[in-house]
Write a protein that holds these residues in place. Structure first.
Motif, PDB file in Angstrom:
ATOM      1  N   VAL A  38       0.925  -1.080  -0.002  1.00 40.90           N
ATOM      2  CA  VAL A  38       0.081   0.085  -0.037  1.00 40.90           C
ATOM      3  C   VAL A  38       0.814   1.329  -0.093  1.00 40.90           C
ATOM      4  N   THR A  39       1.899   1.350   0.828  1.00 46.86           N
ATOM      5  CA  THR A  39       2.840   2.481   0.858  1.00 46.86           C
ATOM      6  C   THR A  39       3.494   2.676  -0.531  1.00 46.86           C
ATOM      7  N   GLY A  40       3.838   1.378  -1.078  1.00 46.09           N
ATOM      8  CA  GLY A  40       4.531   1.545  -2.494  1.00 46.09           C
ATOM      9  C   GLY A  40       3.646   2.156  -3.232  1.00 46.09           C
ATOM     10  N   THR A  41       2.351   1.851  -3.291  1.00 50.13           N
ATOM     11  CA  THR A  41       1.342   2.391  -4.343  1.00 50.13           C
ATOM     12  C   THR A  41       1.326   3.676  -4.144  1.00 50.13           C
ATOM     13  N   VAL A  42       1.067   4.162  -2.842  1.00 48.66           N
ATOM     14  CA  VAL A  42       1.164   5.782  -2.696  1.00 48.66           C
ATOM     15  C   VAL A  42       2.071   6.562  -3.317  1.00 48.66           C
ATOM     16  N   VAL A  43       3.423   6.054  -2.887  1.00 47.70           N
ATOM     17  CA  VAL A  43       4.661   6.561  -3.715  1.00 47.70           C
ATOM     18  C   VAL A  43       4.689   6.766  -5.310  1.00 47.70           C
ATOM     19  N   GLY A  44       4.128   5.718  -5.637  1.00 50.45           N
ATOM     20  CA  GLY A  44       4.209   5.342  -7.168  1.00 50.45           C
ATOM     21  C   GLY A  44       3.119   6.274  -7.923  1.00 50.45           C
ATOM     22  N   GLY A  45       1.968   6.545  -6.825  1.00 48.58           N
ATOM     23  CA  GLY A  45       0.910   7.340  -7.445  1.00 48.58           C
ATOM     24  C   GLY A  45       1.426   8.806  -7.427  1.00 48.58           C
ATOM     25  N   PHE A  46       2.270   9.426  -6.585  1.00 45.32           N
ATOM     26  CA  PHE A  46       2.662  10.597  -6.593  1.00 45.32           C
ATOM     27  C   PHE A  46       3.654  10.779  -7.956  1.00 45.32           C
ATOM     28  N   VAL A  47       4.635   9.756  -8.006  1.00 39.45           N
ATOM     29  CA  VAL A  47       5.316   9.794  -9.038  1.00 39.45           C
ATOM     30  C   VAL A  47       4.609   9.915 -10.498  1.00 39.45           C
ATOM     31  N   ASN A  48       3.590   9.061 -10.559  1.00 37.92           N
ATOM     32  CA  ASN A  48       2.663   8.822 -11.831  1.00 37.92           C
ATOM     33  C   ASN A  48       2.073  10.116 -11.790  1.00 37.92           C
ATOM     34  N   PHE A  49       1.544  10.965 -10.977  1.00 33.94           N
ATOM     35  CA  PHE A  49       0.947  12.121 -11.320  1.00 33.94           C
ATOM     36  C   PHE A  49       1.820  13.210 -11.881  1.00 33.94           C
ATOM     37  N   PHE A  50       2.833  13.481 -11.314  1.00 37.29           N
ATOM     38  CA  PHE A  50       3.727  14.369 -11.729  1.00 37.29           C
ATOM     39  C   PHE A  50       4.437  14.208 -13.161  1.00 37.29           C
TER      40      PHE A  50
END
Length: 126
Positions: A38-50
């Motif tokens: 879940v934590t990895g998904t959160v980090v990946g989400g931020f990266v993907n947005f930017f």
């Protein structure tokens, strides 16, 4: 087709960050694989947005706040789908967490993320 390819490059980059965080948390901090995922998904989400905002869709005429809210709404669905998939594969089927993480994230990426980002989050004015 060019946008689709760029989305996949962005997705691979975000996925790399996601997997890296997940593995580091499990291996070095003995985190529960589901929570690490879940934590990895959160980090990946931020990266993907930017990456999506600045490189893939190049839609900077909308406010970042508007896109951020749209992304958060749709990304919440992404987080739910990833978490549910991880829970089923890791906890119920006892599949190794890395295999489960990769499997679930690929399925969610192709069936949910691309379409939602293109048609809603980074939609061009028009």
């Amino acid at each position: 087709m060019k946008t689709f390819l760029k989305v996949n490059v962005a997705s691979l980059t975000a996925s790399f960050c996601d997997y890296l965080v997940t593995i580091l948390l499990v291996k070095f901090l003995s985190a529960d694989p589901l929570m690490a995922g879940v934590t990895g998904t959160v980090v990946g989400g931020f990266v993907n947005f930017f990456i999506g905002r600045h490189w893939v869709f190049k839609v900077r005429d909308h406010s970042m706040g508007l896109q951020g809210r749209r992304y958060l709404i749709t990304w919440t669905g992404n987080l739910f789908l990833n978490t549910a998939g991880l829970y089923v594969l890791i906890k119920l089927f006892k599949i190794q967490y890395i295999i489960a993480k990769v499997t679930v994230s690929i399925i969610v990426a192709f069936t949910y993320n691309y379409h939602i980002q293109k048609r809603y989050v980074f939609k061009n004015k028009g």
